[in-house]
Scaffold this active site. Structure first.
Site, short mmCIF file in Angstrom:
data_model
loop_
_atom_site.label_atom_id
_atom_site.label_comp_id
_atom_site.label_asym_id
_atom_site.label_seq_id
_atom_site.Cartn_x
_atom_site.Cartn_y
_atom_site.Cartn_z
N ASP A 291 0.87 -1.18 0.00
CA ASP A 291 0.00 0.00 0.00
C ASP A 291 0.91 1.23 0.00
OD1 ASP A 291 -2.12 1.69 -0.08
OD2 ASP A 291 -3.19 0.81 1.61
N TRP A 292 0.32 2.38 -0.16
CA TRP A 292 1.07 3.63 -0.28
C TRP A 292 1.99 3.81 0.94
CZ3 TRP A 292 0.07 8.11 -3.66
CH2 TRP A 292 0.83 9.23 -3.31
#
Ligand code: BGC
Length: 755
Positions: A291-292
């Site tokens: 994820d980011w």
């Protein structure tokens, strides 16, 4: 963009070789051998580059990491150190960046263009939780199909959707992005969405790679606070959290995304055991993206000493792509040289990425997704009709004391902050759409007509500041200007429609809430209107369940829950209010009476002391009920529908089946969502829920019509998965309900013995 490049003999040789490889590839060798041919040409840095993903412009969907300015990123791109990007969109932008990758890097490997296409691109369907409330899998699949068509025409080929996290905590703002609290419904919706985005051919120019996220457990963040700790049992993981992910693998999801949270004390991005389940036990062959910033965040979690260690932990756990941590790009090659990460591990990740590029057809035509997007506004696009249909099918009628549908020819006062709102109905997760492009309820009502007059008053101002994707909502809680005018409008009308709710930007990522009550001065507004006008309908816009105080709950004559209904919300809700169609949505999540009951969900276990008994020693609260305001599966229509007793029968071939008849005893045709629940009364492998959805069917029933339903029982539906992931089917007592929701119905019970 002009770049300096040293044309060494080696470069020319490699470019020629690459050209030969691509030409040979174009002759359709099996993808695996095409992948291998490319892999042999790559340097270690170029391999790591395929594992690096950058955001195209800062702060789009997450905080910017240190040291990643645009100039550096472009240089990395030219070096061949970037394999995919997110948030670059629009044919021109995509072409320009793809050109750098294809023409200015040594090997010319094209980029994948990713984006969060969550419930539409520019034409927005209702938010995903609302779509799940339609229980219409074909329409949900079509919605994802439409989103892919519109997004791919703008250059995109990878969406970070569907989110398949089960969540039982409406304080968590991201509940809006999933399919709600139920594992079975969640798994069916996950599969429909993956099929919708990907179609049957990933290389078609109008399909895109799906991404099942967030693996795993993100929906169980403690206290509903986003990014918080997750601490669930292995049993819950296997029986509640995993099945929608497994369904996504079975549906062929091309990619998965790690979750931000920990699982068993280890951040999901560096969690070897978790990822082993995905890649080994389930045999997932696709790409796993972080994820980011979730690789970098393993430092803050207290798992990694520094970014280099986080890089090793994520890579060794088999996270294939680093999204915006700038971890792999700076550390991975060194770690491979030092032997901390095996070369084979990198090769495996790169193979997965290259395979996806071949599957998408990018290796043959890097610009294939840059079609002409067409000239239309969201509400006049080819997808608007489907978006409106889903907005109609997802709205849930919670209460109706004869006020709906609204009798024709009346004077209507349309009141409240959502009455003329064109932005909030779009929801939060719509990075590609233009603001204020929803058709408002006011506009919808004016187009549908059927009333004598329509007077619109917003009431007290709702927001005190600008609101957008990265900013916190600031809500007016004191300025009552506008209240008087709204009340006067209500008193002069025959009926008041109060369009209330939370703003679209009050749910979604980073938007947890402590209170599920209508924010700001809206409860005051409703109470003041009720003093002068007994005929009040609430139309509630929200991305999560809401809580209404008992006095308001008792006095309003109707409640229609509209969610964040998307671009076409206005006409959709107007059609329902004016009786052009009957509401048919059913809640995919339990609505509690109080935040203190959370987590409250229908599929709970019985406990050892279910009660009630006269002494206090049973599982309850001394100051309020256990029961919800509205249960899972609930929703009314403009008709009355009755269900027979459920019957259990053995068919000729020996299979077990459930039968029931469902009758529309009212005056209008409705769509009924017939739901099948089960209870396994004793299980030595782990206790089973009080009720468990095992099947459903959404079906139109004409006024006066009776339909018979038969549901075949599959052994798999009777199974339980133990904490180790083994499935078991155990004889014993089972009850079954064919019912309109999770609390009604008369069950059939069997004592199933194996002779
Ligand atoms: C979210 C993901 C999303 C990613 C890229 C993250 O903050 O958790 O769901 O796909 O950003 O926008």
């Amino acid at each position: 963009m002009i770049i300096d490049k040293v044309f060494s003999m080696k470069y020319i040789y490699t470019t020629l070789t690459m050209l030969c490889v691509l030409t040979a590839n174009a002759q359709r060798k099996p993808i695996e051998s095409r992948v291998d041919s490319v892999l042999t040409l790559m340097s270690l840095e170029e391999k790591v580059g395929q594992m690096n993903q950058y955001n195209g412009f800062w702060n789009a969907t997450g905080p910017a990491p240190a040291g990643g300015d645009a100039a550096t990123k472009y240089q990395h791109l030219r070096n061949g150190w970037v394999g995919s990007v997110l948030n670059v969109q629009g044919v021109e932008e995509v072409r320009a960046m793809q050109r750098v990758a294809v023409e200015e890097t040594r090997l010319g490997i094209p980029l994948i263009f990713a984006c969060d296409v969550i419930h539409g691109y520019k034409t927005l369907s209702p938010i995903p939780l609302a779509e799940a409330a339609s229980w219409n899998l074909d329409a949900i699949e079509k919605s994802a199909r439409n989103a892919a068509e519109e997004a791919t025409a703008h250059g995109l080929n990878w969406t970070f959707a569907p989110m398949v996290d089960i969540s039982r905590d409406p304080r968590w703002g991201r509940m809006m992005e999933g399919a709600g609290e139920d594992t079975y419904l969640g798994a069916r919706v996950a599969s429909a969405r993956v099929q919708g985005f990907q179609g049957s051919d990933l290389s078609a120019p109008n399909t895109m790679a799906a991404c099942a996220k967030h693996f795993a457990g993100y929906g169980f963040v403690e206290a509903g606070r986003d990014y918080n700790t997750v601490d669930v049992s292995a049993y819950t993981l296997q029986n509640v959290i995993f099945p929608p992910f497994q369904a996504a693998v079975e549906a062929g999801a091309a990619t998965f995304m790690n979750a931000f949270n920990t699982m068993n004390g280890i951040p999901a991005t560096g969690n070897q055991a978790l990822i082993e389940t995905l890649k080994e036990t389930w045999g997932f062959q696709g790409v796993l993206v972080s994820d980011w910033g979730s690789i970098s965040e393993m430092q803050a979690h207290g798992f990694s000493r520094n970014l280099s260690e986080a890089t090793a932990q994520a890579a060794n756990a088999r996270c294939d792509i680093d999204m915006e941590s700038l971890a792999y790009v700076y550390h991975l090659a060194d770690l491979v040289r030092k032997g901390v990460v095996a070369q084979a591990r990198v090769d495996d990740a790169v193979r997965r990425v290259l395979r996806l590029k071949f599957q998408l057809g990018l290796m043959d035509d890097p610009y294939k997704y840059c079609q002409n997007p067409g000239e239309w506004t969201p509400s006049s696009s080819p997808w608007a009709e489907d978006a409106q249909n889903l907005a109609e099918e997802s709205a849930v009628l919670l209460k109706n004391k004869g006020i709906l549908p609204i009798v024709k020819g009346q004077r209507i006062a349309l009141i409240g902050p959502m009455a003329a709102e064109k932005n909030s109905p779009l929801g939060n997760w719509r990075v590609s759409s233009e603001d204020h492009t929803a058709i408002s309820l006011q506009e919808g009502l004016r187009s549908v007509k059927g009333f004598k007059s329509l007077d619109v008053a917003a009431g007290p101002v709702f927001l005190t500041g600008a609101i957008n994707f990265p900013t916190e909502a600031s809500i007016n809680t004191s300025d009552t200007a506008g209240l008087f005018q709204a009340v006067r409008s209500a008193s002069a009308a025959d009926v008041a429609i109060l369009a209330v709710g939370e703003h679209g930007f009050q749910s979604g990522e980073g938007r947890s809430r402590l209170s599920l009550h209508l924010p700001g001065l809206q409860e005051l507004l409703i109470r003041e209107v009720l003093k002068v006008q007994p005929h009040v309908v609430l139309v509630v816009y929200a991305g999560r369940p809401f809580i209404l105080p008992e006095d308001i709950q008792a006095q309003v004559e109707g409640i229609l829950f509209a969610w964040q209904p998307g671009t076409m919300g206005g006409p959709a809700i107007a059609n329902l209010l004016m009786g052009r169609r009957s509401p048919s949505g059913r809640l995919p999540v339990t609505f509690p009476r109080s935040e203190a009951q959370i987590p409250l969900y229908y599929g709970a276990y019985n406990t050892g002391r279910p009660g009630p008994i006269s002494e206090v020693f049973w599982s309850h609260y001394g100051d309020g009920p256990n029961t919800p305001q509205y249960p899972f599966g609930y929703g009314l229509t403009y008709s009355t529908v009755s269900y027979s007793k459920t019957e259990l029968v053995t068919l000729e071939d020996g299979t077990l089946a459930l039968n029931a008849t469902v009758s529309n005893t009212g005056k209008v045709e409705v769509d009924e969502v017939v739901q099948v629940y089960m209870r396994d009364h004793h299980s030595a492998y782990g206790v089973r829920p009080l009720k468990q959805l095992i099947d459903f069917r959404r079906i139109a029933i004409k006024a006066g019509e009776t339909k018979s339903f038969t549901f075949i029982l599959e052994m798999d539906q009777l199974s339980v998965t133990d904490a180790q992931g083994e499935k078991h089917v155990e004889p014993g007592i089972f009850s079954f309900w064919i019912a309109p929701n999770s609390v009604e119905g008369v069950p059939a019970t069997m004592d199933w013995k194996i002779e």
